[in-house]
Write an enzyme that holds these catalytic residues in place. Structure first.
Site, PDB file in Angstrom:
ATOM      1  N   ASP A 254      -3.649  -9.383  -8.635  1.00  0.00           N
ATOM      2  CA  ASP A 254      -3.478  -7.997  -8.345  1.00  0.00           C
ATOM      3  C   ASP A 254      -2.279  -7.540  -9.430  1.00  0.00           C
ATOM      4  O   ASP A 254      -2.313  -7.783 -10.601  1.00  0.00           O
ATOM      5  CB  ASP A 254      -2.761  -7.967  -7.079  1.00  0.00           C
ATOM      6  CG  ASP A 254      -3.064  -6.729  -5.991  1.00  0.00           C
ATOM      7  OD1 ASP A 254      -2.687  -5.681  -6.668  1.00  0.00           O
ATOM      8  OD2 ASP A 254      -3.457  -6.745  -4.913  1.00  0.00           O
TER       9      ASP A 254
ATOM     10  N   HIS B  15       1.232  -2.469  -4.770  1.00  0.00           N
ATOM     11  CA  HIS B  15      -0.073  -2.720  -4.432  1.00  0.00           C
ATOM     12  C   HIS B  15      -0.244  -4.483  -3.828  1.00  0.00           C
ATOM     13  O   HIS B  15      -0.730  -4.693  -3.156  1.00  0.00           O
ATOM     14  CB  HIS B  15      -1.119  -2.478  -5.365  1.00  0.00           C
ATOM     15  CG  HIS B  15      -2.517  -2.602  -4.992  1.00  0.00           C
ATOM     16  ND1 HIS B  15      -3.423  -3.618  -5.078  1.00  0.00           N
ATOM     17  CD2 HIS B  15      -3.624  -1.404  -4.228  1.00  0.00           C
ATOM     18  CE1 HIS B  15      -4.766  -3.387  -4.727  1.00  0.00           C
ATOM     19  NE2 HIS B  15      -4.703  -2.298  -3.937  1.00  0.00           N
TER      20      HIS B  15
ATOM     21  N   SER C 275      -9.958  -2.663  -1.053  1.00  0.00           N
ATOM     22  CA  SER C 275      -9.078  -3.606  -1.536  1.00  0.00           C
ATOM     23  C   SER C 275      -8.360  -4.337  -0.624  1.00  0.00           C
ATOM     24  O   SER C 275      -8.179  -5.352  -0.204  1.00  0.00           O
ATOM     25  CB  SER C 275      -7.917  -2.918  -2.347  1.00  0.00           C
ATOM     26  OG  SER C 275      -8.386  -2.538  -3.694  1.00  0.00           O
TER      27      SER C 275
END
Length: 259
Positions: free
Chosen positions: A54, A86, A234
């Site tokens: 990520d 994120h 995601s």
């Protein structure tokens, strides 16, 4: 704890991820929905190694301070710091340690965080992802979670994924948020579990991939804690990866896509 019929509508509510997944399993009729098995209730991911590829991770996040985390940068940015948040948000969903009552799905697992996003150059991004996959294999990851994707495929990533599959890793990737008829890479590779997002009642989100190649739909609408939520394939991929880890730990089935 969330116990209402639509537990993710209010992102201010402190989520119980397992309650969300139980609700999802019982209310969705989609044949490819993520399923929660009662045997998973007693599992916490102990003994499992999970790779999250990520945008990096925050070293000061209170919910992750006592988690077992190994992190490495493959972007050349000079550290595993997370410029977008994120990766940190996704790490919480996996290994948050109960601060403010919020637990990740696999808090006792070892989380391998590979920073692979943020190079700003497509070919360097592909190389960073491939290196991250190979590192996860070297570190003996049981599950590799890629909450990311792109339109164009690359040979270097394809080879790395094949290496991971051959090594026995379960590999999951986001199917994408670019419309119902667009399936991203590397989710479209064979043997990769392609995950897309649905609402809490199992209805696929209309802006997420709904191609026949999608292996699994998981909750992906307003998932989050402390008033900060995220939506899309995601976060759905991260939740599916957490559940896959629990399945492997429990021995109930070989993979979450097995019937």
């Amino acid at each position: 704890m969330v116990s209402t019929p639509s537990p993710v509508k209010n992102s201010q509510t402190q989520l119980d991820l397992r309650e969300v997944l139980r609700h999802f399993t019982s209310n969705s009729s989609h044949p490819n929905r993520l399923r929660w098995h009662p045997a998973l209730n007693k599992e916490d991911g102990a003994g499992m190694r999970v790779a999250l590829l990520d945008s990096g991770i925050s070293g000061t996040d209170s919910q992750l301070q006592s988690a077992q985390i190994q992190a490495r940068d493959f972007t050349g940015s000079g550290g595993v710091f997370d410029p977008t948040g994120h990766g940190t948000k996704n790490a919480r969903l996996l290994v948050a340690q109960g601060i403010d009552g919020f637990w990740g799905l696999v808090p006792a697992s070892v989380l391998l965080v590979g920073k692979v996003l943020g190079t700003g150059v497509p070919h360097r991004g592909a190389e960073a992802l491939a290196k991250g996959i190979r590192w996860a294999v070297y570190e003996k990851a049981d599950v590799i979670i890629m909450p990311l994707g792109r339109i164009r495929g690359t040979t270097v990533v394809t080879k790395a994924v094949r290496l991971a599959i051959k090594a026995g890793c379960v590999v999951l990737a986001a199917a994408g948020n670019r419309g119902a008829e667009t399936l991203l890479f590397p989710a479209r590779l064979s043997d990769v579990i392609a995950v897309s997002a649905a609402d809490i009642n199992g209805q696929p989100l209309n802006w997420c991939c709904q191609m026949p190649q999608v292996n699994c739909y998981a909750p992906g609408l307003e998932i989050g804690v402390r008033g900060k939520s995220t939506s899309g394939s995601s976060v759905a991929t991260v939740l599916a990866g957490g559940v896959e880890t629990l399945y492997l730990a429990s021995g109930v089935r070989r993979s979450l896509i097995d019937n």
